[in-house]
Each structure stands twice: as structure tokens, then as C-alpha cells.
Design a protein around this motif. Structure first.
Motif, PDB file in Angstrom:
ATOM      1  N   ALA A 168      -7.936   1.812  -5.086  1.00 52.60           N
ATOM      2  CA  ALA A 168      -9.173   1.575  -4.358  1.00 52.60           C
ATOM      3  C   ALA A 168      -9.743   2.949  -4.028  1.00 52.60           C
ATOM      4  O   ALA A 168      -9.216   3.668  -3.169  1.00 52.60           O
ATOM      5  N   LEU A 169     -10.789   3.323  -4.750  1.00 52.82           N
ATOM      6  CA  LEU A 169     -11.384   4.643  -4.593  1.00 52.82           C
ATOM      7  C   LEU A 169     -12.503   4.595  -3.563  1.00 52.82           C
ATOM      8  O   LEU A 169     -13.086   3.536  -3.300  1.00 52.82           O
ATOM      9  N   PRO A 170     -12.834   5.726  -2.963  1.00 56.61           N
ATOM     10  CA  PRO A 170     -13.934   5.742  -2.001  1.00 56.61           C
ATOM     11  C   PRO A 170     -15.240   5.300  -2.650  1.00 56.61           C
ATOM     12  O   PRO A 170     -15.418   5.401  -3.864  1.00 56.61           O
ATOM     13  N   GLY A 171     -16.166   4.830  -1.820  1.00 54.59           N
ATOM     14  CA  GLY A 171     -17.431   4.325  -2.332  1.00 54.59           C
ATOM     15  C   GLY A 171     -18.439   5.403  -2.677  1.00 54.59           C
ATOM     16  O   GLY A 171     -19.326   5.187  -3.514  1.00 54.59           O
ATOM     17  N   ASN A 172     -18.344   6.583  -2.044  1.00 57.69           N
ATOM     18  CA  ASN A 172     -19.279   7.651  -2.376  1.00 57.69           C
ATOM     19  C   ASN A 172     -19.090   8.068  -3.830  1.00 57.69           C
ATOM     20  O   ASN A 172     -17.961   8.303  -4.274  1.00 57.69           O
ATOM     21  N   PRO A 173     -20.186   8.174  -4.604  1.00 60.13           N
ATOM     22  CA  PRO A 173     -20.064   8.369  -6.058  1.00 60.13           C
ATOM     23  C   PRO A 173     -19.272   9.599  -6.471  1.00 60.13           C
ATOM     24  O   PRO A 173     -18.431   9.523  -7.371  1.00 60.13           O
ATOM     25  N   ALA A 174     -19.537  10.745  -5.846  1.00 66.40           N
ATOM     26  CA  ALA A 174     -18.793  11.944  -6.229  1.00 66.40           C
ATOM     27  C   ALA A 174     -17.314  11.795  -5.893  1.00 66.40           C
ATOM     28  O   ALA A 174     -16.441  12.199  -6.670  1.00 66.40           O
ATOM     29  N   SER A 175     -17.023  11.196  -4.725  1.00 66.43           N
ATOM     30  CA  SER A 175     -15.621  10.961  -4.347  1.00 66.43           C
ATOM     31  C   SER A 175     -14.927  10.064  -5.361  1.00 66.43           C
ATOM     32  O   SER A 175     -13.771  10.293  -5.729  1.00 66.43           O
ATOM     33  N   ALA A 176     -15.630   9.010  -5.797  1.00 66.37           N
ATOM     34  CA  ALA A 176     -15.030   8.067  -6.746  1.00 66.37           C
ATOM     35  C   ALA A 176     -14.669   8.762  -8.044  1.00 66.37           C
ATOM     36  O   ALA A 176     -13.567   8.563  -8.585  1.00 66.37           O
ATOM     37  N   LEU A 177     -15.572   9.596  -8.561  1.00 66.90           N
ATOM     38  CA  LEU A 177     -15.295  10.256  -9.840  1.00 66.90           C
ATOM     39  C   LEU A 177     -14.217  11.323  -9.704  1.00 66.90           C
ATOM     40  O   LEU A 177     -13.346  11.457 -10.565  1.00 66.90           O
ATOM     41  N   VAL A 178     -14.251  12.101  -8.625  1.00 66.41           N
ATOM     42  CA  VAL A 178     -13.230  13.122  -8.432  1.00 66.41           C
ATOM     43  C   VAL A 178     -11.850  12.483  -8.339  1.00 66.41           C
ATOM     44  O   VAL A 178     -10.896  12.905  -9.005  1.00 66.41           O
ATOM     45  N   THR A 179     -11.713  11.448  -7.518  1.00 71.22           N
ATOM     46  CA  THR A 179     -10.403  10.808  -7.360  1.00 71.22           C
ATOM     47  C   THR A 179      -9.986  10.079  -8.630  1.00 71.22           C
ATOM     48  O   THR A 179      -8.789   9.935  -8.900  1.00 71.22           O
ATOM     49  N   PHE A 180     -10.954   9.630  -9.422  1.00 71.90           N
ATOM     50  CA  PHE A 180     -10.625   9.029 -10.717  1.00 71.90           C
ATOM     51  C   PHE A 180      -9.911  10.042 -11.601  1.00 71.90           C
ATOM     52  O   PHE A 180      -8.858   9.749 -12.187  1.00 71.90           O
ATOM     53  N   ILE A 182       0.867  -1.175   0.000  1.00 70.27           N
ATOM     54  CA  ILE A 182       0.000   0.000   0.000  1.00 70.27           C
ATOM     55  C   ILE A 182       0.906   1.228   0.000  1.00 70.27           C
ATOM     56  O   ILE A 182       1.532   1.547   1.002  1.00 70.27           O
ATOM     57  N   HIS A 183       0.980   1.896  -1.143  1.00 70.55           N
ATOM     58  CA  HIS A 183       1.845   3.079  -1.219  1.00 70.55           C
ATOM     59  C   HIS A 183       1.247   4.244  -0.450  1.00 70.55           C
ATOM     60  O   HIS A 183       1.960   5.002   0.200  1.00 70.55           O
ATOM     61  N   PHE A 184      -0.055   4.418  -0.545  1.00 70.64           N
ATOM     62  CA  PHE A 184      -0.725   5.350   0.354  1.00 70.64           C
ATOM     63  C   PHE A 184      -2.167   4.891   0.554  1.00 70.64           C
ATOM     64  O   PHE A 184      -2.785   4.308  -0.320  1.00 70.64           O
ATOM     65  N   GLY A 185      -2.668   5.134   1.754  1.00 67.24           N
ATOM     66  CA  GLY A 185      -4.020   4.713   2.099  1.00 67.24           C
ATOM     67  C   GLY A 185      -4.902   5.850   2.540  1.00 67.24           C
ATOM     68  O   GLY A 185      -6.099   5.653   2.770  1.00 67.24           O
ATOM     69  N   ARG A 186      -4.332   7.039   2.670  1.00 68.82           N
ATOM     70  CA  ARG A 186      -5.110   8.237   2.988  1.00 68.82           C
ATOM     71  C   ARG A 186      -4.422   9.441   2.364  1.00 68.82           C
ATOM     72  O   ARG A 186      -3.190   9.543   2.371  1.00 68.82           O
ATOM     73  N   VAL A 187      -5.233  10.372   1.834  1.00 65.72           N
ATOM     74  CA  VAL A 187      -4.706  11.580   1.215  1.00 65.72           C
ATOM     75  C   VAL A 187      -5.423  12.777   1.817  1.00 65.72           C
ATOM     76  O   VAL A 187      -6.648  12.748   2.026  1.00 65.72           O
ATOM     77  N   SER A 188      -4.682  13.826   2.075  1.00 64.81           N
ATOM     78  CA  SER A 188      -5.273  15.031   2.660  1.00 64.81           C
ATOM     79  C   SER A 188      -5.996  15.819   1.580  1.00 64.81           C
ATOM     80  O   SER A 188      -5.485  16.813   1.045  1.00 64.81           O
ATOM     81  N   MET A 189      -7.208  15.372   1.230  1.00 63.08           N
ATOM     82  CA  MET A 189      -8.006  16.017   0.193  1.00 63.08           C
ATOM     83  C   MET A 189      -9.486  15.794   0.492  1.00 63.08           C
ATOM     84  O   MET A 189      -9.861  14.913   1.275  1.00 63.08           O
ATOM     85  N   LYS A 190     -10.326  16.585  -0.137  1.00 65.63           N
ATOM     86  CA  LYS A 190     -11.763  16.479   0.029  1.00 65.63           C
ATOM     87  C   LYS A 190     -12.421  16.729  -1.320  1.00 65.63           C
ATOM     88  O   LYS A 190     -12.156  17.757  -1.947  1.00 65.63           O
ATOM     89  N   PRO A 191     -13.261  15.796  -1.789  1.00 64.09           N
ATOM     90  CA  PRO A 191     -13.522  14.482  -1.215  1.00 64.09           C
ATOM     91  C   PRO A 191     -12.399  13.503  -1.591  1.00 64.09           C
ATOM     92  O   PRO A 191     -11.574  13.820  -2.435  1.00 64.09           O
ATOM     93  N   GLY A 192     -12.409  12.327  -0.947  1.00 67.58           N
ATOM     94  CA  GLY A 192     -11.474  11.281  -1.363  1.00 67.58           C
ATOM     95  C   GLY A 192     -10.380  10.943  -0.387  1.00 67.58           C
ATOM     96  O   GLY A 192      -9.375  10.332  -0.769  1.00 67.58           O
ATOM     97  N   LYS A 193     -10.531  11.284   0.901  1.00 66.38           N
ATOM     98  CA  LYS A 193      -9.454  11.032   1.870  1.00 66.38           C
ATOM     99  C   LYS A 193      -9.003   9.571   1.910  1.00 66.38           C
ATOM    100  O   LYS A 193      -7.797   9.312   1.985  1.00 66.38           O
ATOM    101  N   PRO A 194      -9.910   8.563   1.866  1.00 58.57           N
ATOM    102  CA  PRO A 194      -9.434   7.171   1.978  1.00 58.57           C
ATOM    103  C   PRO A 194      -8.917   6.555   0.673  1.00 58.57           C
ATOM    104  O   PRO A 194      -8.730   5.339   0.595  1.00 58.57           O
ATOM    105  N   THR A 195      -8.673   7.374  -0.354  1.00 61.21           N
ATOM    106  CA  THR A 195      -8.146   6.849  -1.618  1.00 61.21           C
ATOM    107  C   THR A 195      -6.870   6.041  -1.374  1.00 61.21           C
ATOM    108  O   THR A 195      -5.973   6.472  -0.650  1.00 61.21           O
ATOM    109  N   THR A 196      -6.797   4.884  -2.000  1.00 64.24           N
ATOM    110  CA  THR A 196      -5.686   3.954  -1.772  1.00 64.24           C
ATOM    111  C   THR A 196      -5.012   3.602  -3.096  1.00 64.24           C
ATOM    112  O   THR A 196      -5.684   3.341  -4.095  1.00 64.24           O
ATOM    113  N   PHE A 197      -3.694   3.603  -3.069  1.00 65.41           N
ATOM    114  CA  PHE A 197      -2.882   3.245  -4.246  1.00 65.41           C
ATOM    115  C   PHE A 197      -1.951   2.117  -3.829  1.00 65.41           C
ATOM    116  O   PHE A 197      -1.208   2.246  -2.862  1.00 65.41           O
TER     117      PHE A 197
END
Length: 646
Positions: free
Chosen positions: A530-542, A498-513
Motif C-alpha cells: 500500500a503506497l502513499p497516495g501522493n504521486p511522487a511518493s507512489a513512484l519513488v516507493t515503487f 502488516i509487516h511494516f506500516g511506516r518507514v523512516s524515509m522521505k517521501p513515502g513514510k506511510p508505505t505499508t507492506f
């Protein structure tokens, strides 16, 4: 004893510029994993004494992400830039001369040149630091010596305050108490050991789960840099020149194989003739009545269309507008069928309305460069066709596997009803939206469906994704719930990092690479988001994280991996947060420049905030004593994710 948490530092001027040049660092990480331990940190540094020293110091003092053993590779010789020993030695509180002797003795068995190596070893606090040479061969030899007879486990157990009893017991079992080597053969039935022990153990009761995430919350900038540095482009392949190449990156320089045009051609519709032919009446010949290789007869002109070659004996072209039709030839029914005689109204100078051979492209001209993007706008595909290239070398575009996790999810097209508990579940929004975005960009998608919240289902789906795709994209299961299994499965079942499991951003803090070792990968590893499950978070982090990764895999130049960022004027006030926030907006171009208007409520579950959005305003963090929002009329940077509006 528990698994050792290892940090790996590669010291190399070359690898710090091109991570692909680092072979020793990944070798160390793989050996550590095979021995049942976890690589929790890794970095590549130039041969800079200050950077090396600061990194080791920071890792040893970081209580949130403890490292038991720091292994460096490179910079230990007598080269002018070899300064690793000088960087680390001042930090050592207790030197380990025995380890240094062990490393030198092991290397001297192989080559007398090992005497030129200058390893150092010792402890900084409760962390063991050992320097290794830069070659892969030397790294393997030295690690074999350190791991022999449980030596390194024993040493670290003692450093951490242990008695060594566990290690002695493990060494004594199976051979009447005598020490023995543990041989590590690789068999398919062995479950890979984790590279990291940060994730919770899903086999334990729910009450034993983490209450605070063990993954450090890293900055957005660090996360983006980590992605681009870790991922390497896929191989170059030869593909036919068709519209399907759109989105690929050229893997070669393309030179014109011949002149274009190859002979004199006309740039207008008209008639080819001699510049010495005066105005008058001429018989009309065509390609049906006259061969191009034969000289044009006196008293004749040759009808020609734009782009057509001139017949022998002609040196100019008169436009249709400068002629008059005098007579026509009749067909069998007596109907006008073909021009017979035409009157020219002017005398045309030599080479008028003519394109000379090679006037568009000369043979040997560079027409496209390696690294150029073959866009869907058509210009690059047209250029390849124009110069006659039937095949071209390009970087292979990654295939993406997508899945959603969660027992509460339903597939809209084929819903399986949930157990009757008074709640109907929710539609899986993420897979359809991500698939639409990916396929709209020209990527092939493998849809793995909805995955249940159990370990076997996760393992099966991830295994299928690794076998069928180059990048695995999941949504949900990344937070602190007892059923959030992605991180544990990646680390414990697949030996992933797990290179990172949390990022200091909103939305998308639990984004995992994460990186997962695999025999199917071109670089013996594949990557997963592994993107967050909330739909807007998933698309933003995508758009923020996954697009740069896909582009890097596809061979895009580093400076073009990220989506474009532009300066916009805000049409609405936007609140600031302690984290960097991506506010969904509609960007329109006008006489005063680019203006961004909010799409409304920005709750992470509100996917409608991305409906119609073509940009993400990147809001700065709220500073102590500073404003709590950006007012309408102020300026900010925005990531462009769609076509600009007018």
C-alpha cells in the motif's frame, strides 16, 4: 479478553540463511490467527545465544510495540547448537514450571523422544515467553495443548493484571459452566480473524481513530531486508523460447544438445573447393545443382554463403574477392541468370575460412545457468535459439493488480462526476504511471480501477486482486485519515499481517507492506504494498520497494533484486532531512563520470519531479551538529531507475 499480541522467533541456522526453510514459524502464526489473535512480530535467528537473548529482551522492553506472548521454535534439544533455553532462561523473572510440564506431558503422549526436549517458560515483565521444539508436528501438538480450555488466554489475562473473570465466563458459556474445548472448524462464511490489532477499528466513530500511528517507524534497511526475506520465488514453469521470455529468470542450467555448428561451415561468402585445386577456371555448382552429400566433381567449385555447410570432398573456402567471373548461364529470355564459370586467383590452404564442428559450442557445454536473467537485450534469447532449445524452464513472472483508493479521484479516460460540492476532484495519476512502469518492465497488469472509501468496496477489490494476481499494489489510504481503510481491511477482514506500516524515509513514510493468507497463492499467502497516495511518493516507493519484491517473486538472485546504485557527483546542493530522502535527479554520463542534476521542487505531490528523472539520489540523514545539506560538487549514491543520459 482482547486479542493476544504474539511475537514468533524461529531459531535455526539453516532458516536464517534461507527463510523458505522455516515451516514452524509460519505454522505458529497461522494457528495464532485461527484462534483469533494477532502475530505482530516475527523473525528468524541463527542458533546464537546472544542474538536470541537480545531479541527477546528488546521485544519485552519495547513499549511502542508491546508483545503479550513470545513463542520461540527450535533450538530446545540436545544438539551442540541448541542454545535457546540457555539464551532465554536468564531473562525469566517468574518461571512457569506448570507450562513446561504441560508441554512435556503432551509431547510424551506421542513419542518417548520428547524427553530429549528442554523447554522453558515464564514471564519477562508482562510478557509470557514459551519455547517450543522446531518440528511442525511438535509445534501443532504443543499449541493445541496451550490453547485447550482457554488456558493461554487465562494465563496472559492474569499476567496483564486481569482477574480471569472474562476467561472463566467464556469457558462456562454453553455447557452449564463446565469447561470445554473450542473447536475451530473452517467455513467460508466465517470472517478471518486479524493477525494484528494495530489498526484502528473503522466501525468506531471518527473521534476514536488513532492520533498517533501504532505502527513503529522502521529503518529503510530493515524494510528492504524484510521484503526480501519474507517473499519467496514463484514456481518454475516450462515456456516456449520466444521474445516474450524477456525478464524471466532461468529455472534450470542449459546445456548444448549438439555441436554448433554441427558440421564444417564457411565463415565467409565464397566457393568451397579442395586445397589442392590450383588457380584456374572452374565450373560453378550450387545447392540446386549439386547435393551436399556427394563429392564435388573435379574441375568444379561450390558457391557458398557465410554459415553454409561445405559439400563432401572439399576442405577449404576461397573468398569471392579472390575470384573473377568468366561466364554466365542464360535464362529462357536470353538474360544472364547464373554464374557458369569462375576463375580462382589464388590457391587456398586447407581449412581456410572454415568453422569446425562444435567450434562455437560443443555438445554438453553449459551455455546459460540457472538464475541467469533473460534480458530484453536479446543475447540470452538468442543463445537459447542458437543451441536449438524450443522450451526452457523459468520462474513464472508475477502478475500485478493495481488500484487507487479515494472518493476524490477521477479516472481521466472515463470520469464519473463527483457530487456537486463546488470541487471537481483530482485525476488519478498513480494507476497510469505505475501501469506504464510495470508494463515497460514486461509485467502483466490487472487494473482494478478506483476504489471508494468504504469497507465493502475495499474488500471486493482486494479479493479480486488476490484471485487474479500474485502481488497487489495499492495507492492511497495508508495514513491517519478516518477513511484510510487499507490497514484495517487487511488485518480485520483478511487476517493479514502488516509487516511494516511506516518507514523512516522521505517521501513515502506511510508505505505499508502486508502478507495475506490465501488459498490461491503458491505459498498459501500473497503480498500487498500500500503506497502513499501522493504521486511522487507512489513512484519513488515503487522503485525502492516494489521492484525488489517483484524480482524476488520472479526468482531473481538476491544480489540483483534491487535496482543498481552508483556513485554520482551532485550538480546542485540538496538539503538533508532527519529521514533518508530520495531526491529525484537526471543522471548524465560524461568524461568526468556520472553527474546528477535535481529535477527541481521535491514536494511529494509533484509528480513532475519524476518527469525525465532517471535516478534517485539517496541522501543521508541529517546528523546533530552536522551539515544541513550536501553541496554541489559532493558525491552521493543514486538508484538508477532509467537509461543513463550522455
Amino acid at each position: 479478553m482482547s486479542a493476544i499480541r504474539v511475537g514468533v522467533i524461529t531459531v535455526s541456522d539453516t532458516a536464517s540463511v534461507d527463510a523458505a526453510a522455516d515451516r514452524s514459524g509460519p505454522t505458529i502464526q497461522e494457528i495464532v490467527r485461527q484462534r483469533g489473535h494477532g502475530c505482530v512480530r516475527s523473525t528468524i535467528l541463527p542458533d546464537d545465544e546472544q542474538q536470541i537473548r537480545e531479541t527477546v529482551k528488546n521485544w519485552c522492553n519495547d513499549a511502542q510495540n508491546t508483545v503479550d506472548w513470545i513463542i520461540s521454535t527450535g533450538g530446545t534439544g540436545f544438539g551442540v547448537r541448541d542454545r535457546t533455553p540457555e539464551a532465554i532462561a536468564p531473562l525469566l523473572e517468574r518461571e512457569a514450571a506448570g507450562i513446561v510440564h504441560l508441554l512435556l506431558a503432551e509431547s510424551l503422549k506421542r513419542t518417548p523422544l520428547a524427553a530429549l526436549s528442554r523447554p522453558v517458560a515464564g514471564t519477562v515483565g508482562n510478557t509470557l515467553v514459551v519455547t517450543l521444539p522446531g518440528s511442525v508436528k511438535a509445534v501443532k501438538e504443543n499449541l493445541e495443548a496451550l490453547f485447550a480450555n482457554g488456558f493461554i488466554e487465562h494465563a496472559i489475562d492474569l499476567i496483564k493484571g486481569g482477574t480471569g473473570k472474562q476467561v472463566h465466563a467464556a469457558m462456562g458459556s454453553g455447557h452449564g459452566g463446565a469447561p470445554h474445548h473450542h473447536h475451530h472448524h473452517h467455513h467460508d462464511h466465517h470472517v478471518p480473524q486479524p493477525r494484528s490489532i494495530l489498526s484502528h477499528d473503522p466501525s468506531l466513530p471518527v473521534y476514536a481513530r488513532h492520533r498517533v500511528s501504532p505502527y513503529p517507524q522502521i529503518s529503510l534497511e530493515d524494510a528492504l531486508n524484510m521484503i526480501v526475506n519474507e517473499i519467496q520465488p514463484l514456481r518454475v514453469v516450462s515456456l516456449p523460447v520466444t521474445p516474450a521470455l524477456a525478464g524471466n529468470i532461468l529455472g534450470e542450467d542449459v546445456y548444448a544438445p549438439q555441436n554448433v555448428p554441427s558440421s564444417k561451415t564457411t565463415s565467409v561468402d565464397g566457393y568451397a573447393l579442395r586445397s589442392s585445386d590450383p588457380p584456374g577456371t572452374y565450373k560453378v555448382l550450387t545447392s540446386r545443382t549439386h547435393a551436399l552429400t556427394d563429392d564435388l566433381p573435379e574441375g568444379s567449385i561450390f558457391r557458398i554463403n557465410t554459415g553454409g555447410p561445405l559439400p563432401a570432398g572439399t576442405d577449404t573456402v576461397i573468398m569471392v574477392e579472390d575470384t573473377e567471373l568468366l561466364s554466365t548461364a542464360k535464362d529462357a529470355n536470353g538474360q544472364d541468370a547464373e554464374e557458369k564459370e569462375v576463375k580462382t586467383l589464388v590457391q587456398v590452404p586447407p581449412n581456410d575460412n572454415i568453422r569446425e564442428p562444435g567450434s562455437d559450442v560443443h555438445k554438453g557445454d553449459l551455455v546459460l545457468q540457472r538464475g541467469d536473467v533473460l534480458t530484453s537485450l536479446g543475447g540470452e534469447i538468442g543463445t537459447l535459439t542458437f543451441v536449438g532449445r524450443k522450451e526452457v524452464k523459468v520462474h513464472r513472472k508475477p502478475v500485478v493488480a493495481i488500484l487507487s483508493t479515494g472518493n476524490e479521484l477521477l479516472d481521466l479516460q472515463s470520469p464519473n462526476p463527483l457530487p456537486s460540492d463546488g470541487w471537481g476532484g483530482v485525476w488519478d495519476t498513480n494507476r497510469p504511471s505505475l501501469r506504464a512502469a510495470l508494463e515497460g518492465m514486461g509485467y502483466n497488469v490487472v487494473d482494478l480501477g478506483i476504489v471508494a472509501d468504504d469497507i465493502n468496496s475495499h474488500v471486493k477489490a482486494i479479493k479480486q486482486g488476490l484471485e487474479s494476481a500474485d502481488l497487489l499494489l495499492t495507492t492511497g489510504g495508508t495514513s491517519m485519515g478516518a477513511s484510510d481503510l487499507l490497514k484495517p481491511v487487511v488485518e480485520r477482514q483478511f487476517g493479514g499481517t502488516i509487516h511494516f506500516g511506516r518507514v523512516s524515509m522521505k517521501p513515502g513514510k506511510p508505505t505499508t507492506f502486508a502478507r495475506i493468507p490465501t488459498v490461491q497463492g503458491e505459498h498459501e499467502r500473497k503480498f500487498m504494498f500500500a503506497l502513499p497516495g501522493n504521486p511522487a511518493s507512489a513512484l519513488v516507493t515503487f522503485y525502492v520497494f516494489v521492484i525488489p519484491a517483484l524480482r524476488k517473486l520472479g526468482g531473481w538472485p538476491s544480489e540483483r533484486c534491487h535496482l543498481p546504485r552508483v556513485r554520482v557527483k551532485l550538480g546542485d546542493a540538496m538539503r538533508l532531512d532527519s529521514r533518508v530522502e530520495f531526491h529525484r535527479v537526471i543522471v548524465k554520463a560524461g568524461e568526468e563520470g556520472l553527474r546528477a542534476t535535481s529535477t527541481g521542487g521535491q514536494r511529494s505531490s509533484r509528480v513532475a519531479s519524476l518527469s525525465g528523472a532517471n535516478g534517485l539520489v539517496q541522501l543521508p540523514t541529517k546528523r546533530e551538529g552536522g551539515p544541513d545539506r550536501l553541496e554541489a560538487g559532493s558525491y552521493a549514491n543514486a538508484v538508477i531507475i532509467g537509461e543513463l543520459q550522455m
